[in-house]
Motif scaffolding. Sequence first.
Motif, PDB file in Angstrom:
ATOM      1  N   TYR A 127       0.815  -1.216   0.000  1.00 41.27           N
ATOM      2  CA  TYR A 127       0.000   0.000   0.000  1.00 41.27           C
ATOM      3  C   TYR A 127       0.852   1.271   0.000  1.00 41.27           C
ATOM      4  CZ  TYR A 127      -3.520  -3.435   1.304  1.00 41.27           C
ATOM      5  OH  TYR A 127      -4.344  -4.548   1.327  1.00 41.27           O
TER       6      TYR A 127
ATOM      7  N   ARG B 228      -0.495   5.922 -10.427  1.00 37.03           N
ATOM      8  CA  ARG B 228      -0.260   5.304  -9.121  1.00 37.03           C
ATOM      9  C   ARG B 228       0.433   6.264  -8.174  1.00 37.03           C
ATOM     10  NH1 ARG B 228       5.424   4.930  -7.731  1.00 37.03           N
ATOM     11  NH2 ARG B 228       5.806   3.132  -6.430  1.00 37.03           N
TER      12      ARG B 228
ATOM     13  N   TYR C 123       3.260  -2.055  -5.110  1.00 34.31           N
ATOM     14  CA  TYR C 123       2.423  -2.789  -6.063  1.00 34.31           C
ATOM     15  C   TYR C 123       1.538  -1.764  -6.768  1.00 34.31           C
ATOM     16  CZ  TYR C 123      -1.095  -6.210  -7.711  1.00 34.31           C
ATOM     17  OH  TYR C 123      -1.949  -6.983  -8.467  1.00 34.31           O
TER      18      TYR C 123
ATOM     19  N   VAL D 266      -5.703  -1.565  -5.045  1.00 39.17           N
ATOM     20  CA  VAL D 266      -4.692  -2.605  -4.822  1.00 39.17           C
ATOM     21  C   VAL D 266      -5.366  -3.926  -4.460  1.00 39.17           C
ATOM     22  CG1 VAL D 266      -2.876  -3.382  -3.245  1.00 39.17           C
ATOM     23  CG2 VAL D 266      -2.764  -1.093  -4.230  1.00 39.17           C
TER      24      VAL D 266
ATOM     25  N   PRO E  80      -1.755  -1.180  -8.925  1.00 38.04           N
ATOM     26  CA  PRO E  80      -2.978  -1.895  -9.296  1.00 38.04           C
ATOM     27  C   PRO E  80      -3.273  -1.816 -10.787  1.00 38.04           C
ATOM     28  CG  PRO E  80      -3.500   0.131  -8.104  1.00 38.04           C
ATOM     29  CD  PRO E  80      -2.020  -0.036  -8.043  1.00 38.04           C
TER      30      PRO E  80
END
Length: 663
Positions: free
Chosen positions: A341, A355, A345, A370, A347
């Motif tokens: 978070y 992002r 990563y 995510v 999404p």
Amino acid sequence: MKITLNNQLPPYPAFVEGIRRAPDRGYTLNPAQTATALKNALRYIPNELHEQLAPEFLEELRTRGRIYGYRYRPEGDLKAKPIDEYRGRCIEGKAFQVMIDNNLAFDVALYPYELVTYGETGQVCQNWMQYHLIKMYLEELTQDQTLVVESGHPLGLFRSHPDAPRVIITNALMVGLYDNQEDWHTAMQLGVANYGQMTAGGWMYIGPQGIVHGTFNTLLNAGRLKLGIPQDDNLRGRLFVSSGLGGMSGAQPKAAEMAGAAAIIAEVDRSRIDTRLRQGWVGGVTKYIPEAFDRAHEAMREGRPFSIAYHGNIVDLLEYAVRNDIHIDLLSDQTSCHAVYEGGYCPAGLSYEERTEMLHTDHERFRTLVNQSLSRQFMSLLTLVGRGTYFFDYGNSFMKAVYDAGNTQIARNGDPKQGFIFPSYVEDIMGPELFDYGYGPFRWVCLSGRHEDLVKTDQAALSCIDPNRRAQDRDNYNWIRDAEQNNLVVGTQARILYQDAEGRLRIALKFNDMVRRGEVGPIMLGRDHHDVSGTDSPFRETANIKDGSNIMADMAVQCFAGNCARGMSLVALHNGGGVGIGKAINGGFGMVCDGSERVDRILRQAMLWDVMGGVARRSWARNPHAMQTADEFNRTHADGYCITMPYVADDGLINRLTEAKEQ
């Protein structure tokens, strides 16, 4: 002696265009905590500068999620120089400066301006004031002193002796009640906890080469164990798919090619793809999924190694494979899911730039996306595995992240403490085939910066390996034989070579003798913390330890303490590593070979301990290969060692008793 930053305000540095920057880490402090964070940062600064710097630090905290002290960042690239160009009163003090600068060089570090070496959040230290003070201390360090560094903060120089470590480092060792991501995030913003990853905060990172040999070993052995590939063959004609081309994950395409496979690696950040293309660590790039698979299939038909970066999201890639019934032999993921978070990563449906913006403007929405993306990826994995794909978790907390996203079925019996339905690569491959025998990621750095020194050390290491002893030795012999032609160096002149305990000691002593004879300059020895004894983590390094002790951190702490006691030049102990805060304790070392008899003595005391302490723990867990290795070690080293061996209970007896009890 007084070591402090001076009272001259440095000019604000210019930021070089095109260098990656870390995203906003999230500002969540209340007013009282904010005041504490400012006071914590300003304590490095002479009082007469507080009026001007306090607003700068507050702006960094509110917009970046932490205080980096950009004002104190040196201009330009911190590329490592030859050791003789550094100031210092002992060779170790100069050697560590080489290593720190190599960790922060533009072509090595993930986010050089934020002191992040790799793994999305793994830092050398927390801020640039700490960097300057550490360098100043290292310039003053003598053979009779030890520098203590706590979560990036140089506590100071303390009297010791020549056989003691010159530097002792700890990172983020949080008290158990607070050893969780939320409290870590607060401590990070306050400026009291540093995420050292493994070799970032331990000053021993050597670029993506540091993981490429382990990835190569993992892929090759996965093919042998799961695809039926003969021991003397490679992965030609097989397809490997994964994601990530960052500091660690960037090793994937190179490792796959060296293992003979065709590889498609998804990456959302075009700058990381361009870095790997420039370094020769990936063969090509496309933003079109059909092209990626078509080119991979062509290489597979021709039986030639191949790698391509897909500039896009792994979720889209896998869903395409599901829809079109494309077979994938080996499948993994190497995104930074320990910081899922925090930007580790991206999404599906968001570009990398979107992002980064959403992390700053709408963190709750980002978190929701995510979770949705991880769930889609998990559904694709289930389908592909059902069709014959071998998926292995690469120890990046991917499966825990999937679980946290709401997919409880990924955990055995719905409980992550019981493990997951997909194996960790350590559980299935690295543990039983390498760690249980004592093989792990031994490293060295030629501190002279001369490439010819690296070539000489490659040949010396090669001479220490018997390729006919074990299959692992043959793989390692071939690896180091071909290392030069595979162009593995990113940053300063360094090498990685998987070796067992005896192999590491032989090579280390040979290197120190070469330094003594003037054949090469001084050499820094080290290893990844991801090793036989270095890390306790039920999600990764100790995943194949089945006696229940996989949740204990005794091994890593004892390894750290034992290396301190035996006089390694640098020793480090961290919380987190590649799997996240509260999920691992890991430690490593650095040892400067200066050609002295003192170093020979320390190597003989420490190198075997550093490996065999872990083999002994794995043997006590009743791992068959570790028991064989420990038993052989007891026979060959009876003059000074004795590893406690287990008696193995009969399964039939235990089953009869427990079944009777249940009835």
